[in-house]
Every structure is written in structure tokens, then in C-alpha cells.
Scaffold this motif. Structure first.
Motif, short mmCIF file in Angstrom:
data_model
loop_
_atom_site.label_atom_id
_atom_site.label_comp_id
_atom_site.label_asym_id
_atom_site.label_seq_id
_atom_site.Cartn_x
_atom_site.Cartn_y
_atom_site.Cartn_z
N SER A 1 54.08 39.47 54.19
CA SER A 1 53.92 40.48 53.19
C SER A 1 53.14 40.10 52.02
N VAL A 2 51.71 41.78 52.26
CA VAL A 2 50.79 41.57 51.05
C VAL A 2 51.26 43.24 50.11
N ASP A 3 51.12 42.61 49.16
CA ASP A 3 51.60 43.62 47.80
C ASP A 3 50.72 43.63 46.60
N SER A 4 50.33 44.74 45.67
CA SER A 4 49.59 44.10 44.86
C SER A 4 51.25 45.04 43.08
N THR A 5 50.77 44.61 42.28
CA THR A 5 51.52 44.67 41.03
C THR A 5 51.15 44.93 40.09
N VAL A 6 50.67 45.24 38.76
CA VAL A 6 50.23 45.67 37.52
C VAL A 6 51.15 45.75 36.06
N CYS A 7 50.24 44.71 35.35
CA CYS A 7 50.70 43.53 34.65
C CYS A 7 50.05 44.60 32.75
N ARG A 8 50.51 44.66 32.00
CA ARG A 8 50.10 45.24 30.96
C ARG A 8 49.85 44.32 30.62
N ALA A 9 48.69 44.46 29.29
CA ALA A 9 47.34 43.10 28.88
C ALA A 9 48.45 43.93 27.41
N HIS A 10 48.85 42.45 26.10
CA HIS A 10 48.65 42.30 24.96
C HIS A 10 47.42 42.97 25.10
N ARG B 1 59.31 43.43 54.65
CA ARG B 1 58.64 43.63 53.11
C ARG B 1 59.08 43.47 52.01
N ASN B 2 60.24 43.54 51.69
CA ASN B 2 60.77 43.85 50.45
C ASN B 2 60.65 42.02 50.58
N THR B 3 60.37 41.13 50.71
CA THR B 3 60.02 39.65 50.14
C THR B 3 58.69 39.57 50.18
N VAL B 4 57.05 40.28 49.70
CA VAL B 4 56.68 40.47 48.80
C VAL B 4 57.27 40.89 47.34
N GLU B 5 57.70 41.74 47.38
CA GLU B 5 58.45 42.49 45.77
C GLU B 5 59.77 41.53 45.49
N ARG B 6 60.32 40.52 46.15
CA ARG B 6 61.09 39.54 45.72
C ARG B 6 60.60 38.88 45.26
N CYS B 7 58.85 38.43 45.94
CA CYS B 7 58.24 37.43 45.07
C CYS B 7 57.81 37.52 44.15
N ILE B 8 56.90 39.24 43.77
CA ILE B 8 56.32 39.18 42.84
C ILE B 8 58.02 39.78 40.97
N SER B 9 58.60 39.92 41.57
CA SER B 9 59.71 39.46 41.02
C SER B 9 60.20 38.16 40.46
N ARG B 10 60.45 37.15 41.35
CA ARG B 10 60.10 35.89 40.73
C ARG B 10 59.14 35.46 39.87
N LEU B 11 57.63 36.24 40.31
CA LEU B 11 56.58 35.73 39.14
C LEU B 11 56.44 36.57 37.38
N LYS B 12 57.71 37.72 37.87
CA LYS B 12 57.61 38.17 36.82
C LYS B 12 58.91 37.35 35.49
N GLN B 13 59.95 37.09 36.28
CA GLN B 13 60.69 36.50 35.30
C GLN B 13 60.45 35.05 34.04
N TRP B 14 58.52 34.89 34.60
CA TRP B 14 58.24 34.20 33.59
C TRP B 14 57.00 35.48 32.55
N ARG B 15 57.85 35.28 31.26
CA ARG B 15 57.39 36.66 30.65
C ARG B 15 55.76 36.39 29.71
N GLY B 16 55.24 35.72 30.19
CA GLY B 16 54.07 35.28 29.59
C GLY B 16 53.16 36.17 31.42
N LEU B 17 54.01 35.46 32.46
CA LEU B 17 53.31 36.50 33.98
C LEU B 17 53.34 38.24 33.87
N ALA B 18 54.32 38.39 32.91
CA ALA B 18 55.27 39.71 33.50
C ALA B 18 53.83 41.08 32.71
#
Length: 285
Positions: free
Chosen positions: A97-106, A243-260
Motif C-alpha cells: 500500500s502506498v500513501d503520503s503524509t504531511v509533517c509540520r516543520a518547526h 489500503r488502511n495498512t499504510v495509514e496504520r503504518c504512518i500512525s506507527r511512525l508518527k508515534q515518535w513526536r520528532g517524526l510527527a
């Protein structure tokens, strides 16, 4: 302050054989496990490097190791080695599954020097302006168990479709022993943002089954053209539910605040932290 460890003995047992050896000349590497814990702590908490707990060693050592291994491609090789062992154990499901997510930059992410654009660092440092302000976009391919297979970063305003080919090129799982790396999944699932003739032709040429719905505008345009519009592309609505698998993968990565939220000035440093998070997801099995 005591730092909570994230690398268990079982996880380290899978990572340790893959770590690079000590240099032939010069001083020995600082303890690899402590360095990985230090980098993971920084990105899990999104704290400044100088606030690194003392038991994790000097922050300069961890920061330099992150950048050095980002510049010479060590993080990519570590992730590839982890994927290779997982593939040899038949742990990878090749419905991708393929997708993207936007992360705010400090605001601390801005202002990198122009001379630091070398070492595979993009000229724009993967920073751009989108509706939410300064941001970075993560493009991700995950397997059917919500684990990352390929990761690239671009500026936040970049589109999903133009980055698709680069993302598929980054999907490269070496074989343990002889044989060419596997680069072709069985199926690719993506949302309407990836519905283009170029992407469908790319997948068709590589004999990859595409599960991509058409936007309403494309459907109407094809119907308006009648016979000249051709037949509609095949679409498996049942397979699209995965397709929800890629959304769940993004959620797992963004559990790290420095990646979110990105605080790194260099894109290669931010992507290296993404690789480390992906490695820890895979060895947690």
C-alpha cells in the motif's frame, strides 16, 4: 532523568549482527546499542539534543553518528538488511500500500546553510510551503502488516503522483545469499491521488496488479468521450479495503513526536530517523 529503553534484548539480537564493524584505524565506535537508544530517545520525545540523558552518552556522539551514517547510506543498508532477513523468513506480504503524509516543520528546521546541500541532501532540504505552512511530506510504501518497505521525503507541497516512481525505485529488498533484490510487489494499492495513466502504465509494464480507484472527474471525462474513452481500468473493491495498512503504518511512525513534527535542518537526518523507526518496527516482530 532516566531514559526508558525501547530496544529489548530480543530486538538487539536481530540488529547487532547487521551493525557495521569498527573502523580499521582510529578509535573504536561508541557502543552501537546506546547510540541507537540515544537517537530513538531524541526522536520519540522531540527534545533538544542537549537534553539527552547522561546515561545515553554525549549528545554530540549520537548526533554525529546519525549524520555520518545518513551521509554514507548506512541507515538505508541497515533497513535493507533487516528486510532481507525478514523476506528470507517469508515474513513480508507483497501486497503493498502506498500513501503520503504531511509533517509540520518547526522553525528550527529552517535556515540550513546552502553549502550543506551536498551528500545526497536535496537543494530545498525537503522543506516547502503548503496550506499549513512550512512542512515536509513523507512518501511511504508498507506491506500488508503495516510495516514500512520504502520511505522517501519531499517538500510539503509536492504531489503524490510525481513521487510514485521514486518511491517504487526505493522499494528494493536484497536476497540473503545469491539472487537479485526483489523490487516488484504482487499488488500495489493506492488512493485516487495516484490514478494517472503514467502510474497505471508503469505498473502494467512491470506486471504489477494495480488497485487504484478513479476520481469522479476521470470517470466523467471517459464517459463523455464515448468509445474513444476506452474501457475503465479494473478495480478490486475488496482488495482496496486493505489500503488502511499504510495509514496504520504512518500512525506507527508518527508515534515518535520528532517524526510527527520535523525539527531537523537536513532532510538526510530526518530521513535517517525514519529509517531507524522503520528498523525497530521490523525487529519488534
Amino acid at each position: 532523568m532516566s531514559a526508558r529503553s525501547v530496544i529489548t534484548d530480543a530486538m538487539w539480537g536481530r540488529i547487532e549482527p547487521l551493525m557495521p564493524p569498527d573502523p580499521v584505524r582510529g578509535r573504536r565506535w561508541a557502543d552501537h546499542r546506546r547510540i541507537l537508544e540515544a537517537i530513538a530517545w531524541k526522536y520519540r520525545t522531540c527534545a533538544p539534543w542537549r537534553d539527552l540523558p547522561k546515561e545515553l552518552g554525549p549528545f554530540q556522539t549520537a548526533h554525529k553518528r546519525l549524520l555520518r551514517w545518513a551521509a554514507d547510506g548506512t541507515w538505508e543498508r541497515l533497513l535493507a538488511a533487516v528486510l532481507a532477513t525478514s523476506d528470507a523468513a517469508d515474513e513480508i506480504c507483497w501486497t503493498v500500500s502506498v500513501d503520503s503524509t504531511v509533517c509540520r516543520a518547526h522553525q528550527h528546521a529552517a535556515g540550513a546553510l546552502k553549502r550543506e546541500s551536498g551528500r545526497e541532501e536535496p537543494a530545498d532540504h525537503a522543506l516547502g510551503r503548503s496550506r499549513g505552512g512550512l512542512s515536509t511530506k513523507i512518501h511511504l510504501a508498507s506491506d500488508a502488516r503495516a510495516r514500512p518497505l520504502a520511505i522517501i521525503v519531499t517538500a510539503g507541497q509536492a504531489g503524490d503522483s510525481p513521487a510514485f516512481t521514486s518511491l517504487m525505485a526505493a522499494l528494493r529488498v536484497p536476497r540473503v545469499g545469491s539472487g537479485r533484490p526483489r523490487t516488484r510487489p504482487d499488488t500495489v494499492i493506492a488512493d485516487r491521488a495516484y490514478s494517472s495513466h503514467a502510474i497505471r502504465d508503469h505498473l502494467r509494464r512491470r506486471n504489477i496488479h494495480a488497485v487504484i480507484p478513479q476520481p469522479v472527474g476521470q470517470i466523467r471525462n471517459r464517459q463523455r468521450r464515448g468509445r474513444r474513452g476506452g474501457r475503465p481500468p479494473g478495480f478490486d473493491s475488496h482488495a482496496y479495503k486493505e489500503r488502511n495498512t499504510v495509514e496504520r503504518c504512518i500512525s506507527r511512525l508518527k508515534q515518535w513526536r520528532g517524526l510527527a513534527m520535523r525539527t531537523d535542518k537536513l532532510a538526510i537526518a530526518y530521513q535517517a530517523a525514519l529509517f531507524l523507526a522503520a528498523i525497530l518496527i521490523w525487529v519488534r516482530i
